[in-house]
Design an enzyme around this catalytic site. Structure first.
Site, PDB file in Angstrom:
ATOM      1  N   TYR A  97       0.829  -1.209   0.000  1.00  0.00           N
ATOM      2  CA  TYR A  97       0.000   0.000   0.000  1.00  0.00           C
ATOM      3  C   TYR A  97       0.857   1.250   0.000  1.00  0.00           C
ATOM      4  O   TYR A  97       1.871   1.319   0.683  1.00  0.00           O
ATOM      5  CB  TYR A  97      -0.805   0.118   1.300  1.00  0.00           C
ATOM      6  N   HIS A 104     -13.564   2.181   5.269  1.00  0.00           N
ATOM      7  CA  HIS A 104     -12.328   1.454   4.995  1.00  0.00           C
ATOM      8  C   HIS A 104     -12.021   0.397   6.057  1.00  0.00           C
ATOM      9  O   HIS A 104     -11.000  -0.287   5.970  1.00  0.00           O
ATOM     10  CB  HIS A 104     -11.146   2.425   4.908  1.00  0.00           C
ATOM     11  N   ARG A 163      -5.167   8.272  -8.255  1.00  0.00           N
ATOM     12  CA  ARG A 163      -4.299   7.181  -7.839  1.00  0.00           C
ATOM     13  C   ARG A 163      -4.847   5.908  -8.453  1.00  0.00           C
ATOM     14  O   ARG A 163      -5.993   5.868  -8.898  1.00  0.00           O
ATOM     15  CB  ARG A 163      -4.224   7.056  -6.323  1.00  0.00           C
ATOM     16  N   ASN A 221      -5.628   1.759  -7.999  1.00  0.00           N
ATOM     17  CA  ASN A 221      -5.766   0.649  -7.077  1.00  0.00           C
ATOM     18  C   ASN A 221      -6.055  -0.581  -7.944  1.00  0.00           C
ATOM     19  O   ASN A 221      -6.384  -0.456  -9.116  1.00  0.00           O
ATOM     20  CB  ASN A 221      -6.904   0.913  -6.092  1.00  0.00           C
ATOM     21  N   GLU A 223      -8.467   0.093 -10.794  1.00  0.00           N
ATOM     22  CA  GLU A 223      -9.330   1.242 -10.530  1.00  0.00           C
ATOM     23  C   GLU A 223      -8.528   2.524 -10.691  1.00  0.00           C
ATOM     24  O   GLU A 223      -7.519   2.713 -10.013  1.00  0.00           O
ATOM     25  CB  GLU A 223      -9.870   1.189  -9.092  1.00  0.00           C
ATOM     26  N   TYR A 280      -7.315 -10.705   1.127  1.00  0.00           N
ATOM     27  CA  TYR A 280      -8.255  -9.581   1.096  1.00  0.00           C
ATOM     28  C   TYR A 280      -8.716  -9.282  -0.326  1.00  0.00           C
ATOM     29  O   TYR A 280      -9.884  -9.012  -0.573  1.00  0.00           O
ATOM     30  CB  TYR A 280      -7.603  -8.330   1.704  1.00  0.00           C
ATOM     31  N   LYS A 281      -7.794  -9.330  -1.267  1.00  0.00           N
ATOM     32  CA  LYS A 281      -8.160  -9.035  -2.641  1.00  0.00           C
ATOM     33  C   LYS A 281      -8.868 -10.235  -3.302  1.00  0.00           C
ATOM     34  O   LYS A 281      -9.309 -10.138  -4.444  1.00  0.00           O
ATOM     35  CB  LYS A 281      -6.925  -8.608  -3.441  1.00  0.00           C
TER      36      LYS A 281
END
Lengths: 200, 314, 347
Positions: C37, C193, C223, C225, C265, C316-317
């Site tokens: 991150y 979040h 940004r 993602n 994204e 998580y992804k």
């Protein structure tokens, strides 16, 4: 029964620090049967907290009602369950003035639901006092059918509306007053982990 | 981004307050804004550029021009004196695009606006926004006398707009204003520190939740005694003149630094202090009491220094 | 040059496909051979000619098909588009931002005539022509945010600023990476979040919020993602998880290159003028591993990133279950040669 201590969790999961008297101010108090004891304890610290208090007791328990009446609130209202209490609480909130204190005590379902009603009427979250007492059952919303299942004590559990088997998340919506529940066997239909009782 | 505009109107509203209107020289539309927003105005004099922030008082959705009202501060750093004495209609002027640190909470069921003296300015644009949004509100404007009440010329006459002139015996009663407001009301105060504190006190006494009480204590940086600062990265010493803010002195010395409000409320220019032998004169509204006492941070837009050595992490 | 729009689907038979041009301009999110991150924020718009960073709101060959897919999703579940009452003004701000930008950046596709508040909007690809009064909701068939985001690729969140925080009080969300607008609407920055692992501890969100609060009216940023998705499905929502979940287990060593998609994204941030709200568009780009590996630099780098990623993030992804197969497949494109810096393909 004492105040419940929950284990630390994620940011969206609410915490219930306990009730502290704000003195002789206009107040709305909502409690279920277990939460009624928290109100009794609150009055023990400061009797004046009841001077201008509307108390809503969500329980079919005449002896508890008598106990609360003895604390001499401005008014005591009784409702058999959360659904029956909702129009009453809504009406009291709608006519309340700035400075009215809100005290909530009992299960997460009661606290979450009434907080959401108050929040929608402009009472900020930091102004709502809450104390968890009694059952740690959760009010769960199925993310798939949006149906709410009350008093859930196991993980996973079956949605009361769409029959999917759901697992509990700690993710909580203050707007809706519910935890999120998601299909546990979405990727592998039929493969469901063993059911466990939830812990605080 | 900066906007190069022209001064198109100057009006004396009261002995101490003037209204200024700025427009694009070619008539282009300026960025619209939200009620309570401010712009930063550049005031070049010799080799220094002073910058003060002023609330916009014009219609937020009207891009044909920006209007501000400036009170002359004879004991200030010279910014308002520049506006009052040096600026004429037809002059060029450079301003920033609008930013907002005092916006309305549009969720409120009712808005109570309380302005004292020149503190009426942010509410003038908010009034227009509230009218457009058709939100219930009441406004209370307090001033010493009719003559000093520059806002009178700018306020519409309406039942929910109340003027309190203390010289005429109509002092503002904060208890009466705040008591009994419906749940979901928000109160906003702009004006002298004393008024802001009085509203906060009264609201707290009545049990209003903190997040429903808003204020803006926007003031221009105060002048003071000159002092020196050392820039850690270069070892360079910068002298801050009596009528200059630390931020302005840093800018004049071409030291890179971030800023937005220039009034000690947004936190953008916060700078770490590496060495401090003496006392920081904190004039901002950003640092907490503990942070002030620690003398490890300074807000250069507002604060000054008295002592032998101040070294900044820049 | 007139843009050609693909006839394709994002569900059922999944006929979604990328042209060679679309692959070359894909917003590949990794600027080095490892991932963790970061608050990787840049000014927007701005980027090489033809890249998706060049203009405010990128319109590409998938535009018409994506808008059809959104229509299907909204018809099935209208709660994917919500706006709390105080957010209507922000909706008008967004409508203005998008209409003005698109008419300026794609004059052959979109036209906007404005006479005071009397506006005339023409959207040629979707065959829409509408005269309406700006700031008057009765002159549009639906709210302003819904109206314009039914005509704009990507999801949208509108964030209300108060109490030093940002609150997600409105949104149009039909191409999301597994989060529910209906559940999250009304939450603040830290609450929505909350399910993201690790990042809070690292202080990423505190820094990101501080940055977002300071975004001014004349500035906008972006940004990137990313995550992975099986099949080119835009609507990977929790609401429909039980319907698309089984597809995640349909990957085999034979089909992984075509069935496993990198989902990127392009997140942008704009301060809106009248409402002082922040607009947070989240544009989704999809490309399968086979197409990506066609660019040698991307094949090598993707292999290294997905092989070495923190297991918590893979979980998580949502691709931990297929990670081994993905890495095995990608290893054939990684000869160990060094990769050039930056995200753009070589040559």
């Amino acid at each position: 029964m004492p105040k419940t201590e929950f284990s630390p969790s994620i940011e969206s999961r609410p915490t219930y620090p306990g009730l502290t008297s704000q003195g002789s101010a206009p107040a709305i108090m909502v409690a279920d049967a277990a939460g009624a004891e928290a109100l009794v304890d609150l009055v023990a610290t400061d009797a004046s907290v009841m001077d201008h208090a509307h108390v809503v007791l969500i329980a079919k328990a005449p002896e508890l009602a008598a106990k609360l009446t003895a604390l001499t609130p401005k008014a005591l209202h009784e409702a058999p369950d959360l659904d029956a209490a909702t129009p009453l609480v809504t009406q009291i909130l709608d006519t309340a003035k700035m400075g009215t204190q809100l005290y909530l005590a009992g299960s997460e379902g009661v606290i979450g639901h009434v907080s959401a009603l108050a929040f929608a009427r402009g009472l900020p979250m930091e102004a709502i006092q809450s104390e968890h007492r009694g059952s740690i059952a959760r009010r769960m919303q199925c993310v798939h059918c949006k149906g709410i299942t009350e008093d859930v004590t196991t993980d996973p559990f079956v949605c009361a509306h769409c029959d999917l088997t759901l697992f509990m998340r700690d993710h909580f919506s203050r707007r809706l007053g519910v935890f999120q529940a998601v299909c546990v066997d979405a990727e592998t239909p039929g493969v469901v982990p063993a059911t466990e009782e939830i812990r605080p | 981004m900066k906007l190069a505009l022209k001064v198109t109107e100057i009006e004396q509203l009261s002995p101490l307050v003037k209204r200024f209107r700025f427009e694009d020289p070619k008539g282009a539309s300026l960025p619209v804004f939200s009620g309570g927003a401010h712009i930063t105005v550049e005031m070049p004099e010799g080799d220094t550029i002073r910058r003060n922030s002023y609330s916009l008082i014009s219609d937020p959705y009207d891009g044909s021009g920006y209007e501000i009202a400036v009170r002359r501060e004879d004991r200030g750093r010279g910014g308002s004196l520049y506006m009052h004495r040096k600026l004429s209609e037809g002059d060029d002027i450079t301003v920033s695009t609008p930013a907002n640190l005092f916006q309305l909470d549009l969720r409120a069921r009712k808005h109570v606006l309380i302005g004292g003296g020149i503190g009426i300015t942010p509410f003038l644009s908010q009034l227009k926004q509230l009218d457009m949004e058709q939100k219930p509100f009441e406004l209370h404007y307090a001033a010493r006398s009719r003559e000093e009440a520059a806002g009178l010329k700018l306020l519409p006459k309406a039942a929910h707009i109340h003027v309190h002139l203390s010289e005429e015996g109509a002092r503002m009663d904060l208890g009466a204003i705040l008591d009994g407001q419906p749940m979901g009301t928000h109160v906003y105060t702009c004006g002298p520190e004393g008024l802001i504190a009085a509203v906060a006190d009264q609201a707290a006494r009545l049990g209003w939740p903190k997040s429903t009480v808003h204020s803006e204590a926007f003031t221009a940086p105060p002048p003071g005694e000159p002092f020196d600062v050392v820039i850690a990265s270069t070892g360079q010493t910068v002298t801050v003149k009596a009528d200059q803010s630390l931020l302005e002195a840093l800018e004049a010395a071409k030291v890179e630094i971030n800023y937005s409000c220039r009034g000690g409320v947004c936190g953008r220019c916060r700078t770490k202090v590496i060495a401090c032998e003496g006392r920081i004169l904190h004039n901002d509204h950003w640092l907490s009491i503990e942070e002030r006492a620690a003398q490890k941070d300074i807000m250069p837009c507002m604060s000054r220094f008295k002592g032998t050595r101040l070294e900044l992490d820049l | 040059m007139t843009m050609q729009f693909n006839d394709e689907t994002f569900r059922g038979d999944y006929t979604y496909h990328n042209s060679q041009k679309a692959i070359r301009r894909f917003p590949f999110p990794f600027d080095q051979d490892a991932y963790m991150y970061s608050v990787n924020i840049e000014q927007h718009p701005g980027g090489p000619e033809g890249s998706p960073f060049e203009v405010m709101f990128d319109v590409d060959e998938h535009y018409v098909a994506e808008m059809k897919d959104r229509e299907i999703t909204l018809a099935e579940d209208p709660l994917r588009c919500q706006s709390l009452p105080h957010m209507e003004l922000a909706g008008w701000d967004l409508l203005e931002l998008i209409m003005v930008s698109k008419a300026r950046d794609y004059p052959e596709l979109f036209t906007l005539h404005r006479d005071g508040n009397d506006w005339h909007w023409i959207n040629k690809p979707l065959g829409i022509e509408k005269k309406f009064t700006f700031l008057d909701p009765t002159t549009l068939p639906c709210g302003p945010m819904e109206y314009i985001t039914r005509q704009t690729q990507g999801d949208f969140a509108l964030l209300h600023e108060r109490d030093g925080n940002l609150w997600m009080d409105a949104g149009m969300v039909t191409s999301q990476a597994d989060w529910s607008l209906d559940f999250d609407v009304g939450m603040n920055f830290f609450e929505w979040h909350a399910p993201v692992p690790k990042a809070r501890k690292m202080g990423v969100f505190d820094k990101a919020l501080k940055f977002l609060l300071s975004v001014g009216q004349d500035q906008s940023y972006r940004r990137l993602n990313w995550t992975l998705t099986v099949n080119p499905r835009l609507d990977t929502s929790p609401e429909t998880y039980h319907k698309w979940g089984p597809e995640k287990r349909s990957v085999t060593p034979e089909n992984v290159g075509r069935k496993q998609f990198l989902r990127v994204e392009l997140q942008t941030f704009f301060r809106l003028p009248r409402s002082n709200a922040l607009a947070f568009p989240i544009r989704c780009y999809l490309a399968n591993l086979e197409d990506l590996a066609g660019q040698p630099k991307w094949g090598r780098r993707l292999h290294r990133v997905l092989r070495d990623i923190d297991p918590t993030l893979a979980e998580y992804k949502g691709f931990a279950v297929n990670q081994e197969m993905i890495v095995d497949y990608l290893s054939q494109f990684d000869d160990g040669a060094p990769t050039s810096p930056g995200i753009f393909p070589d040559g």
